[in-house]
Design a protein around this motif. Structure first.
Motif, PDB file in Angstrom:
ATOM      1  N   ASN A  64      48.591  37.462  18.259  1.00  0.00           N
ATOM      2  CA  ASN A  64      48.013  38.273  19.331  1.00  0.00           C
ATOM      3  C   ASN A  64      46.664  37.763  19.824  1.00  0.00           C
ATOM      4  OD1 ASN A  64      50.136  40.182  18.958  1.00  0.00           O
ATOM      5  ND2 ASN A  64      49.013  40.917  17.194  1.00  0.00           N
ATOM      6  N   GLY A  65      46.475  36.468  19.797  1.00  0.00           N
ATOM      7  CA  GLY A  65      45.247  35.944  20.377  1.00  0.00           C
ATOM      8  C   GLY A  65      44.012  36.145  19.547  1.00  0.00           C
ATOM      9  N   ARG A  88      43.911  45.567  12.865  1.00  0.00           N
ATOM     10  CA  ARG A  88      44.951  45.618  13.889  1.00  0.00           C
ATOM     11  C   ARG A  88      44.297  45.400  15.245  1.00  0.00           C
ATOM     12  NH1 ARG A  88      49.573  44.685  12.998  1.00  0.00           N
ATOM     13  NH2 ARG A  88      48.553  43.341  11.507  1.00  0.00           N
ATOM     14  N   ASN A 138      44.124  43.907  18.905  1.00  0.00           N
ATOM     15  CA  ASN A 138      45.039  43.453  19.957  1.00  0.00           C
ATOM     16  C   ASN A 138      46.488  43.766  19.692  1.00  0.00           C
ATOM     17  OD1 ASN A 138      42.900  42.446  21.325  1.00  0.00           O
ATOM     18  ND2 ASN A 138      43.278  40.304  20.858  1.00  0.00           N
ATOM     19  N   THR A 139      46.759  44.707  18.813  1.00  0.00           N
ATOM     20  CA  THR A 139      48.155  45.057  18.614  1.00  0.00           C
ATOM     21  C   THR A 139      48.251  46.515  18.221  1.00  0.00           C
ATOM     22  OG1 THR A 139      50.162  44.601  17.368  1.00  0.00           O
ATOM     23  CG2 THR A 139      48.121  44.337  16.201  1.00  0.00           C
TER      24      THR A 139
END
Lengths: 263, 296
Positions: free
Chosen positions: B31-32, B236, B238-239
């Motif tokens: 997720n970057g 957690r 970016n997700t």
């Protein structure tokens, strides 16, 4: 996307019909409660996605007060869900207010040269509201993520935060816009803290609780969802609609199912 | 961080400009995010590769034993070895004394490692009071991938919370990692929960008594275990998908008094014989003699 299948979450939140005519949440106030073990932020993400993408060319506007995460976080998540927040922001449909660094001291309000933080924030909100055309004001949804961090920003003066929230509630009755707030239930377990939470619950029309399973962690079921919609009918009688189901969160979507029935 | 220019499609690969100058010790995460090692390989594996940049790690101490210092030491020495800028704030009277307890990095030539440490000290700044530090913080961390460590004594609870909140937003925007340790027994329950919600990664360390016959019967390798590490929350960023770990409680073992090893708890065989561990937790059949009668 018009006649997509309504899922359990839409029904629980009262997002029954997303048309161009009716405002999405119908001017209601929604309170989402979660805890450390299970985060309720997925409800916010789903809600934003429904509001912005369900009906093409709708006039829904989301005003997002972010205390918890920066824009990049939500942008990535919503992109996987199928909603481009950057494009919506440019169109003016998604207004992101970054409150991560902002302190809202509530010292002397009569100080010359500056209004204190929460007042300024509310003034901002009314400015956004007034900038919208008259007929579209009821299509505004104010989302706050999350209220416990607003308390920290206000240095603990919960009374001022409650006042702010009550002012936001008056907007729902005056203009017909909707309010969605996220708070953490496990913080308010002591007696004094309970009053704050109870006040928020009392003012809300739709109450959502996201909890872990009583049996513990599981890879297939991430938690359970309890929803309560309270509507007062014309003659003053109360109509409560309860929903109870479980969910599993994935990158691109969230699955909802009744306990024991994996879809 | 995400680029701000408009994208034509929503599927473009979003690599920040700094990726070309990426140092090997910063890995690409999902997720970057970018991951940094915590200094303990087993913990990195459990957390999914490492600690993402921009996260706030909180360690709940056990007031009886200083095992959280083991975590801090490993984290700090990892940062030193990778030449990352570090800040350490502590309420103790001699923070520099902490440097003396760091494990020396293992290297082929012994004299090389000693000079290595001396050089890194210059890059290390130690702040006494957290408020004073915060002023320096902004200039120090901008655009750098740094690590910060803190140890606190609780002053005013709301001020502490607002400091942690500011720290979290600074760390997020500066792509650094901060580790804070605090004694959970000293903070009231509501504030403890608020801290837990603020943290991206939450672990707690618990010491175990030296001579506990009940535990010795229950676990294998009890003699080596120093304490338990409980992972309450995994970052957690970016997700929205929660991380479901196979085991949230790990045992902390010190092998050869130097290497920190985190292992899943292994249950001792039921017949009480002290044998080698089975390697996977939850293995209950083992050498049971009943398996012969269940022939399908």
């Amino acid at each position: 996307m018009d006649s997509r299948a309504r899922n359990l979450l839409d029904e629980a939140l009262g997002l029954d019909q997303l048309t161009q005519l009716k405002p999405p949440l119908g001017g209601k106030a929604v309170l989402i409660e979660d805890c450390v073990e299970t985060s309720g932020s997925f409800v916010l993400h789903q809600l934003i996605k429904r509001l912005l993408t369900a009906v093409p060319n709708s006039s829904n506007v989301v005003l997002f007060l972010a205390f918890a995460n920066p824009f990049s976080h939500y942008d990535r998540i919503l992109r996987k869900l199928g909603c481009n927040l950057g494009a919506q922001r440019e169109k003016g449909r998604f207004i992101f207010v970054d409150m991560l660094n902002v302190e809202c001291p509530v010292g002397e309000e009569g100080k010359a040269g500056g209004r204190s933080g929460l007042f300024a924030l509310f003034a901002n909100i009314t400015k956004v509201l007034n900038a919208l055309p008259e007929s579209n004001r009821k299509c505004l949804t104010i989302v706050i993520d999350d209220v416990s961090l607003m308390e920290v920003a206000a240095h603990g003066s919960s009374d001022h935060v409650l006042d702010f929230l009550h002012y936001c509630h008056t907007l729902t009755s005056d203009y017909g816009c909707s309010l969605v707030t996220l708070n953490h239930e496990d913080i308010y377990s002591s007696m004094d803290g309970l009053v704050f939470l109870k006040q928020m619950e009392y003012a809300a029309d739709v109450l959502v609780k996201v909890e872990p399973l009583a049996t513990g962690l599981a890879a297939d079921v991430h938690g359970q969802f309890d929803g309560l919609q309270m509507t007062v009918l014309n003659r003053g009688s109360l109509n409560n609609r309860m929903s109870n189901f479980q969910f599993r969160i994935k990158e691109n979507s969230v699955e909802y199912f009744y306990p024991g029935a994996r879809a | 961080m995400a680029a701000t220019k408009t994208r034509t499609s929503s599927f473009s690969r979003n690599l920040p400009a700094a990726s070309s100058a990426q140092s090997p010790e910063i890995k690409c995460g999902p997720n970057g995010t970018f991951l940094v090692s915590s200094g303990i390989p087993d913990l990195d594996k459990t957390l999914g590769g490492g600690i993402p940049l921009g996260s706030l790690v909180m360690v709940m101490e056990d007031s009886e034993a200083p095992h959280h210092m083991l975590l801090l030491r490993n984290f700090m020495s990892q940062g030193l070895v990778h030449k990352q800028p570090l800040l350490y704030a502590s309420p103790s009277k001699d923070p520099r004394g902490f440097l003396g307890t760091l494990p020396s990095p293992s290297s082929p030539k012994d004299d090389k490692s000693r000079s290595h440490d001396a050089e890194q000290e210059k890059g290390l700044r130690i702040a006494w009071q957290y408020k004073k530090y915060f002023g320096e913080n902004q200039s120090n961390l901008d655009g750098q991938r740094g690590m910060i460590l803190f140890r606190f004594i609780v002053l005013c609870e709301w001020e502490m919370l607002s400091f942690i909140r500011s720290l979290k937003s600074t760390v997020r925007s500066a792509n650094a990692v901060a580790i804070i340790t605090f004694p959970s027994s000293l903070v009231s329950a509501t504030f403890c929960k608020r801290w837990q919600h603020l943290a991206d990664c939450l672990v707690s360390v618990k010491a175990i008594p030296d001579e506990d016959k009940e535990l010795a019967k229950l676990l294998t390798g009890y003699q080596d275990i120093v304490g338990f590490l409980n992972i309450h929350r995994v970052p957690r960023i970016n997700t929205q998908v929660p991380a479901v770990l196979e085991a949230t409680t790990l045992s902390i073992k010190l092998q050869k008094r130097r290497y920190l090893v985190l292992e899943c708890l292994n249950q001792a065989p039921v017949d009480g014989s002290s044998g080698s561990s089975y390697g996977t937790s939850g293995n209950c059949s083992g050498a049971s003699s009943k398996s012969g009668s269940l022939d399908f």
